[in-house]
Design a protein around this motif. Structure first.
Motif, mmCIF file in Angstrom:
data_model
loop_
_atom_site.group_PDB
_atom_site.id
_atom_site.type_symbol
_atom_site.label_atom_id
_atom_site.label_comp_id
_atom_site.label_asym_id
_atom_site.label_seq_id
_atom_site.Cartn_x
_atom_site.Cartn_y
_atom_site.Cartn_z
ATOM 1 N N ASP A 45 0.835 -1.204 0.000
ATOM 2 C CA ASP A 45 0.000 0.000 0.000
ATOM 3 C C ASP A 45 0.874 1.261 0.000
ATOM 4 N N ALA A 46 1.934 1.245 0.818
ATOM 5 C CA ALA A 46 2.848 2.384 0.855
ATOM 6 C C ALA A 46 3.511 2.577 -0.504
ATOM 7 N N ASP A 48 2.349 1.780 -3.425
ATOM 8 C CA ASP A 48 1.371 2.322 -4.373
ATOM 9 C C ASP A 48 1.249 3.841 -4.217
ATOM 10 N N HIS A 49 1.182 4.293 -2.973
ATOM 11 C CA HIS A 49 1.065 5.731 -2.727
ATOM 12 C C HIS A 49 2.343 6.466 -3.167
ATOM 13 N N LYS A 52 2.408 6.846 -6.936
ATOM 14 C CA LYS A 52 1.547 7.949 -7.375
ATOM 15 C C LYS A 52 2.217 9.300 -7.136
ATOM 16 N N ALA A 53 2.954 9.406 -6.046
ATOM 17 C CA ALA A 53 3.655 10.664 -5.753
ATOM 18 C C ALA A 53 4.717 10.938 -6.808
ATOM 19 N N HIS A 56 2.995 11.888 -10.082
ATOM 20 C CA HIS A 56 2.463 13.256 -10.020
ATOM 21 C C HIS A 56 3.589 14.277 -10.185
ATOM 22 N N ALA A 164 5.224 14.014 -0.194
ATOM 23 C CA ALA A 164 4.167 13.006 -0.358
ATOM 24 C C ALA A 164 4.715 11.602 -0.110
ATOM 25 N N ALA A 168 3.612 8.967 2.895
ATOM 26 C CA ALA A 168 3.231 7.563 2.747
ATOM 27 C C ALA A 168 4.041 6.687 3.693
ATOM 28 N N ASP A 171 2.599 7.124 7.261
ATOM 29 C CA ASP A 171 1.348 6.389 7.450
ATOM 30 C C ASP A 171 1.616 4.889 7.590
#
Length: 222
Positions: A45-46, A48-49, A52-53, A56, A164, A168, A171
């Motif tokens: 999950d980390a 994936d985030h 995306k960062a 972006h 970002a 991640a 989190d």
């Protein structure tokens, strides 16, 4: 170890660490620790985030123009197409006949006016010329002052990307701490997972730094 299936209505539960004999094959097997599955899910999950960062940040870099013609600068501009906001790349094809000229050919000539307005309102400092068939964008050389301004801008966008990525990581660390506190993973598991998380973070920060370096070179040389 028992091959007896769970009784109907019994609550599901994770398998314990250990090994046994698979009854259908008569061979030894090693049960995958549940803690490994939990850690893998958090790290995935980390990742994936963080992906995306990075994506972006690269997209943001592409939106900063240089002195060279680049379709990526305008292809995602929203165009008012018969009342619907539509990305330019869905309305036209692009060609670069030379380093400082971008030609945009609409699939529907009725979109010509909307495309021109989108470019004029984009703040890119480009003046479209329309010959009735295609729109031409000339990319004038950047002044030294403008180059430095754009370099500062992309550095700021790179730092946003790193922030970002670190968010991640933060989190994910909270999730891992919670798993350790609840007894779902051991302190050794937590230490190992933190090491993998650090590697993941450094990998994505390096990807942003690499993209920043390439964009900086493009700005200074373009």
């Amino acid at each position: 170890w028992s091959a007896e299936p769970d009784r109907p209505g019994s609550p599901p539960f994770p398998r314990r660490r250990g090994s046994g004999v698979a009854p259908e094959a008569g061979r030894l097997w090693e049960a995958e620790p549940v803690s490994d599955e939990l850690i893998e899910a958090v790290l995935e999950d980390a990742g994936d985030h963080m992906d995306k960062a990075v994506a972006h940040a690269r997209h943001e870099f592409a939106g900063v123009r240089t002195g060279r013609a680049n379709p990526g600068l305008v292809e995602k501009l929203p165009v008012d197409y018969y009342g619907a906001s539509t990305p330019l790349q869905q309305l036209a094809s692009f060609s670069v006949p030379d380093a400082r000229m971008l030609v945009i050919t609409p699939f529907d000539k009725g979109a010509m006016g909307g495309i021109e307005r989108a470019i004029q309102d984009s703040g890119l400092g480009l003046n479209p010329s329309n010959d009735g068939v295609a729109i031409r964008l000339a990319f004038p050389p950047l002044t030294e002052q403008r180059r430095k301004e754009y370099v500062r801008l992309v550095k700021s966008k790179a730092e946003d990307g790193r922030t970002a990525v670190r968010g991640a990581r933060r989190d994910a660390r909270k999730e891992l701490d919670s798993l350790e506190k609840d007894g779902d993973i051991s302190s050794d598991d937590l230490h190992r997972a933190e090491g993998e998380l650090d590697k993941l973070t450094k990998k994505h920060e390096a990807a942003i730094d690499e993209a920043l370096e390439a964009k900086t070179v493009e700005l200074l040389e373009g």
